[in-house]
Design a protein around this motif. Structure first.
Motif, PDB file in Angstrom:
ATOM      1  N   GLU A 171       7.314  12.393  -9.269  1.00 57.64           N
ATOM      2  CA  GLU A 171       8.419  13.304  -9.578  1.00 57.64           C
ATOM      3  C   GLU A 171       8.299  14.598  -8.772  1.00 57.64           C
ATOM      4  N   ASN A 172       7.088  15.093  -8.604  1.00 60.29           N
ATOM      5  CA  ASN A 172       6.866  16.343  -7.888  1.00 60.29           C
ATOM      6  C   ASN A 172       5.657  16.192  -6.956  1.00 60.29           C
ATOM      7  N   TRP A 173       5.476  17.187  -6.074  1.00 58.90           N
ATOM      8  CA  TRP A 173       4.294  17.248  -5.217  1.00 58.90           C
ATOM      9  C   TRP A 173       3.055  17.527  -6.062  1.00 58.90           C
ATOM     10  N   LYS A 174       1.918  16.959  -5.664  1.00 58.86           N
ATOM     11  CA  LYS A 174       0.669  17.160  -6.375  1.00 58.86           C
ATOM     12  C   LYS A 174      -0.447  17.487  -5.388  1.00 58.86           C
ATOM     13  N   GLU A 175      -1.507  18.102  -5.905  1.00 51.54           N
ATOM     14  CA  GLU A 175      -2.697  18.287  -5.090  1.00 51.54           C
ATOM     15  C   GLU A 175      -3.445  16.955  -4.995  1.00 51.54           C
ATOM     16  N   ALA A 176      -3.984  16.689  -3.795  1.00 50.72           N
ATOM     17  CA  ALA A 176      -4.652  15.404  -3.579  1.00 50.72           C
ATOM     18  C   ALA A 176      -5.796  15.183  -4.562  1.00 50.72           C
ATOM     19  N   GLY A 177      -6.436  16.259  -5.012  1.00 46.62           N
ATOM     20  CA  GLY A 177      -7.547  16.129  -5.951  1.00 46.62           C
ATOM     21  C   GLY A 177      -7.150  15.600  -7.312  1.00 46.62           C
ATOM     22  N   ASN A 178      -5.843  15.607  -7.626  1.00 49.40           N
ATOM     23  CA  ASN A 178      -5.363  15.103  -8.911  1.00 49.40           C
ATOM     24  C   ASN A 178      -4.937  13.635  -8.844  1.00 49.40           C
ATOM     25  N   ILE A 179      -5.106  12.992  -7.701  1.00 48.37           N
ATOM     26  CA  ILE A 179      -4.711  11.591  -7.527  1.00 48.37           C
ATOM     27  C   ILE A 179      -5.977  10.761  -7.314  1.00 48.37           C
ATOM     28  N   ASP A 180      -6.273   9.845  -8.242  1.00 46.69           N
ATOM     29  CA  ASP A 180      -7.517   9.071  -8.191  1.00 46.69           C
ATOM     30  C   ASP A 180      -7.659   8.293  -6.894  1.00 46.69           C
ATOM     31  N   GLU A 181      -6.573   7.718  -6.421  1.00 49.41           N
ATOM     32  CA  GLU A 181      -6.623   6.876  -5.221  1.00 49.41           C
ATOM     33  C   GLU A 181      -7.097   7.653  -3.988  1.00 49.41           C
ATOM     34  N   MET A 187       0.846  -1.196   0.000  1.00 48.14           N
ATOM     35  CA  MET A 187       0.000   0.000   0.000  1.00 48.14           C
ATOM     36  C   MET A 187       0.886   1.253   0.000  1.00 48.14           C
ATOM     37  N   LYS A 188       0.531   2.228  -0.849  1.00 43.23           N
ATOM     38  CA  LYS A 188       1.316   3.457  -0.910  1.00 43.23           C
ATOM     39  C   LYS A 188       1.144   4.265   0.375  1.00 43.23           C
ATOM     40  N   LYS A 189       2.199   4.972   0.743  1.00 41.55           N
ATOM     41  CA  LYS A 189       2.128   5.904   1.861  1.00 41.55           C
ATOM     42  C   LYS A 189       2.531   7.288   1.362  1.00 41.55           C
ATOM     43  N   TYR A 190       1.801   8.280   1.837  1.00 40.39           N
ATOM     44  CA  TYR A 190       1.977   9.629   1.312  1.00 40.39           C
ATOM     45  C   TYR A 190       2.499  10.567   2.407  1.00 40.39           C
ATOM     46  N   TYR A 191       3.264  11.555   1.951  1.00 42.39           N
ATOM     47  CA  TYR A 191       3.700  12.656   2.809  1.00 42.39           C
ATOM     48  C   TYR A 191       2.794  13.860   2.556  1.00 42.39           C
ATOM     49  N   LEU A 192       2.583  14.651   3.601  1.00 38.82           N
ATOM     50  CA  LEU A 192       1.806  15.880   3.486  1.00 38.82           C
ATOM     51  C   LEU A 192       2.725  17.070   3.701  1.00 38.82           C
ATOM     52  N   HIS A 193       2.358  18.212   3.086  1.00 38.45           N
ATOM     53  CA  HIS A 193       3.086  19.452   3.313  1.00 38.45           C
ATOM     54  C   HIS A 193       2.118  20.428   3.953  1.00 38.45           C
ATOM     55  N   LYS A 249      -8.984  18.539  -1.539  1.00 36.44           N
ATOM     56  CA  LYS A 249      -8.442  18.387  -2.890  1.00 36.44           C
ATOM     57  C   LYS A 249      -7.247  19.288  -3.145  1.00 36.44           C
ATOM     58  N   SER A 250      -7.049  20.334  -2.314  1.00 42.19           N
ATOM     59  CA  SER A 250      -5.903  21.229  -2.514  1.00 42.19           C
ATOM     60  C   SER A 250      -4.713  20.864  -1.644  1.00 42.19           C
ATOM     61  N   THR A 251      -4.833  19.813  -0.805  1.00 36.03           N
ATOM     62  CA  THR A 251      -3.710  19.397   0.039  1.00 36.03           C
ATOM     63  C   THR A 251      -2.555  18.890  -0.819  1.00 36.03           C
ATOM     64  N   GLN A 252      -1.338  19.378  -0.544  1.00 32.59           N
ATOM     65  CA  GLN A 252      -0.151  18.957  -1.283  1.00 32.59           C
ATOM     66  C   GLN A 252       0.349  17.614  -0.736  1.00 32.59           C
ATOM     67  N   VAL A 253       0.506  16.598  -1.616  1.00 31.86           N
ATOM     68  CA  VAL A 253       0.937  15.263  -1.196  1.00 31.86           C
ATOM     69  C   VAL A 253       2.048  14.770  -2.113  1.00 31.86           C
ATOM     70  N   TRP A 254       2.792  13.796  -1.601  1.00 26.90           N
ATOM     71  CA  TRP A 254       3.862  13.171  -2.388  1.00 26.90           C
ATOM     72  C   TRP A 254       4.079  11.768  -1.872  1.00 26.90           C
TER      73      TRP A 254
END
Length: 220
Positions: A38-48, A1-7, A28-33
């Motif tokens: 490759e780069n940080w993304k907003e949570a709303g752009n990740i389907d999972e 299972m993937k684990k994510y970091y928050l900023h 949806k605007s939370t920055q995750v990685w």
């Protein structure tokens, strides 16, 4: 299972699995990685993550209530009173323009100090604007210690810093600060570089997560 970091705006925290992210109330605007990105993304752009995001409803619009219209009452024009009022307004405007002109002249003769500060002066005066911290951590086998593998990034263009003070913050499940500890890293941090560090700290009871930030340094 993937684990994510928050900023959280100042530092990186994590990693967290999906249940832990849901408990954090990410939007949806939370920055995750996570590893592989490759780069940080907003949570709303990740389907999972779309199924666990906190949805914030829009504010309720208030409907303006109609008010009764007051009857129009005609009254005689008081010309003397009107002339006196206009004269008073004109006097206030003249006094205001005179005051503004004097203020602007004074400002031109007394320029702000920061206007004459060089990039090196600014970096020396405000080191915390150019030093940031990040990394990851994990508990040892017994769970009584936490090993931090972090980094310090110096984004200054000309200034080298040393003896950077890192503050480790211990958070409860509710996000409250349980305790803080400060550690001095006796290293030199050159401009536009990033240097790793390791710390082993005590794992307090009821600690859900930790973070760290730069709170001080010395200019070389």
């Amino acid at each position: 299972m993937k684990k994510y970091y928050l900023h959280n705006g100042t530092e990186n925290i994590g990693p967290f699995d999906l249940d832990e992210l849901k408990a954090k109330g990410i939007t949806k605007s939370t920055q995750v990685w996570c590893e592989g990105m490759e780069n940080w993304k907003e949570a709303g752009n990740i389907d999972e993550l779309k199924s666990i995001m906190l949805v914030i409803p829009p504010p309720i619009s208030k409907i303006a209530e109609s008010k009764p219209v007051a009857p129009i009452i005609k009254k005689k024009t008081n010309w003397i009173g009107r002339i006196m009022t206009l004269a008073g307004v004109a006097l206030v405007i003249i006094i205001g323009l005179t005051s503004v002109s004097a203020y602007l002249d004074n400002q031109q003769n007394t320029p702000p100090v920061e206007a004459f500060m060089t990039a090196e002066d600014m970096e020396a005066a405000y080191p915390l604007n150019y030093l940031s911290a990040g990394g990851e951590y994990k508990e040892n086998f017994l769970g009584d210690k936490i090993k931090i593998k972090g980094f310090i990034r110096n984004s200054a263009s000309v200034t080298t810093y040393k003896d950077v003070v890192v503050e480790v913050v211990f958070y409860s499940k509710t996000g409250s600060e349980i305790n803080t500890e400060k550690y001095t890293l006796y290293e030199f941090y050159s401009p536009s570089t990033q240097k790793e560090f390791e710390l082993k700290v005590t794992n307090y009871r009821n600690v859900a997560e930790i973070g760290w930030r730069v709170v001080g340094s010395v200019v070389k």
